[in-house]
Structures are given as C-alpha cells and as structure tokens.
Design a protein around this motif. Structure first.
Motif, PDB file in Angstrom:
ATOM      1  N   TYR A  43       0.805  -1.214   0.000  1.00 21.04           N
ATOM      2  CA  TYR A  43       0.000   0.000   0.000  1.00 21.04           C
ATOM      3  C   TYR A  43       0.846   1.275   0.000  1.00 21.04           C
ATOM      4  N   MET A  44       2.029   1.269   0.607  1.00 25.58           N
ATOM      5  CA  MET A  44       2.869   2.471   0.615  1.00 25.58           C
ATOM      6  C   MET A  44       3.460   2.741  -0.775  1.00 25.58           C
ATOM      7  N   PHE A  45       3.828   1.695  -1.491  1.00 26.54           N
ATOM      8  CA  PHE A  45       4.337   1.857  -2.850  1.00 26.54           C
ATOM      9  C   PHE A  45       3.219   2.367  -3.760  1.00 26.54           C
ATOM     10  N   SER A  96       1.462   9.653   3.696  1.00 27.86           N
ATOM     11  CA  SER A  96       1.991   8.340   4.089  1.00 27.86           C
ATOM     12  C   SER A  96       1.715   8.047   5.558  1.00 27.86           C
ATOM     13  N   ALA A  97       1.873   9.067   6.405  1.00 26.96           N
ATOM     14  CA  ALA A  97       1.606   8.882   7.836  1.00 26.96           C
ATOM     15  C   ALA A  97       0.142   8.542   8.085  1.00 26.96           C
ATOM     16  N   ILE A  98      -0.747   9.253   7.401  1.00 25.09           N
ATOM     17  CA  ILE A  98      -2.189   8.983   7.556  1.00 25.09           C
ATOM     18  C   ILE A  98      -2.516   7.574   7.093  1.00 25.09           C
ATOM     19  N   ILE A 101      -1.200   5.069   9.709  1.00 23.54           N
ATOM     20  CA  ILE A 101      -2.030   5.070  10.923  1.00 23.54           C
ATOM     21  C   ILE A 101      -3.371   4.392  10.666  1.00 23.54           C
ATOM     22  N   CYS A 102      -4.004   4.741   9.538  1.00 28.93           N
ATOM     23  CA  CYS A 102      -5.331   4.188   9.240  1.00 28.93           C
ATOM     24  C   CYS A 102      -5.293   2.684   8.944  1.00 28.93           C
ATOM     25  N   ILE A 103      -4.304   2.246   8.169  1.00 28.22           N
ATOM     26  CA  ILE A 103      -4.265   0.837   7.751  1.00 28.22           C
ATOM     27  C   ILE A 103      -3.607  -0.031   8.811  1.00 28.22           C
TER      28      ILE A 103
END
Length: 164
Positions: A43-45, A96-98, A101-103
């Motif tokens: 998900y980050m990529f 990215s931080a959100i 935190i959410c996932i």
C-alpha cells in the motif's frame, strides 16, 4: 440565485480548487486501487505512485485553471514546479503517515484509509497551492530574478573594467 453567484465570484479560487482537487483525489484513489490490486503492490508503494500521478495532474490544473498563473518564462515555470513539488512532498509525508495510521494502526480498509487521507491532505494542499501560485510569490520570484540579472551585469561590467 444572486447569493450563489456572489459566492462563486468572491471565492472563485476555492471553488475551482475544490472541483479540480476533487478530480485529483479521484485520480489518486483510482490510481492507488488499480496499482495496489493489479500489481499486488504494498500500500505504501501504491500510495507513492498514485501521489505522483495526481501531483502532475494537480500542478497543471492548479497553475492554469485554478490560480490562472501565466506561463511567463521557462524559469518561472521551473520555479513554480519546484515549489509545488516541494510542498506536495511535504504533503506526501502527511499522506503516508495517515495511510500508515489508518491501515496499520486502526486496521481500516485501504479504500477507507485513502478517502480519509485525501480529505485531510486536500486541505493542506489547498493552503500550499494557494501560496505557490499567488501573485505575491510570483512578484518575489520576479524581483529575485531581476536582482540576479543586475548582479550578473555588474560582474560583467567589473570584469570588463579590469581588462581595460
């Protein structure tokens, strides 16, 4: 009806930004979901690639259609592009931080996290876009260019005098 027209006239930048920001968010969310599901990407990529796609779209729509910043010189375009990507880079960190935190923290679905993320980051992006394409910012850049030209001309004149 008259009140609505007055509102749009007084808040044209905000209304335009909201419309094109919504489109950029849709592009971001759809890109994210396609990249994540089609390529089975982390998900980050997927988030970073979706960010890049939507930022390119956002730059040209914000510059031309929202804030009506004219294409004066190549230097001015590059200056705005760098400022835009700098501020969007900051919003990528928040993005990215959100998402993390959410996932990871709240165990939300990636789609829900992305929608929440786009709302929060959209607010940050409006403030930074408004600064990037503001008339005041363009005037500062113009004055800096003029000073650089004058400084260069002075150096050339000094060099010429020392050669004579």
């Amino acid at each position: 009806m008259n009140n609505l027209h007055t509102f749009f006239k007084n808040h044209r930048d905000f209304v335009s930004y909201t419309f094109f920001g919504f489109l950029a968010s849709v592009i971001n969310i759809v890109s994210f979901m396609v990249i994540k599901s089609t390529f089975h990407a982390h998900y980050m990529f997927a988030n970073t690639l979706a960010w890049l796609i939507s930022v390119v779209f956002g730059f040209f729509t914000n510059k031309s259609l929202v804030f009506k910043s004219e294409y004066s010189t190549g230097y001015a375009l590059i200056t705005e592009l760098i400022a835009f990507f700098f501020f969007r880079g900051i919003s990528l960190l928040a993005d990215s931080a959100i998402m993390f935190i959410c996932i990871t923290g709240l165990n939300l679905s990636s789609f829900t996290a992305k929608v929440i993320d786009q709302i929060l980051v959209g607010i940050l992006n409006y403030a930074t876009s408004r600064y990037t394409f503001s008339k005041d910012q363009r005037e500062v850049a113009k004055r800096l260019r003029q000073r650089r030209i004058e400084h260069h001309q002075q150096k050339l004149a000094q060099k010429k005098q020392s050669q004579d």
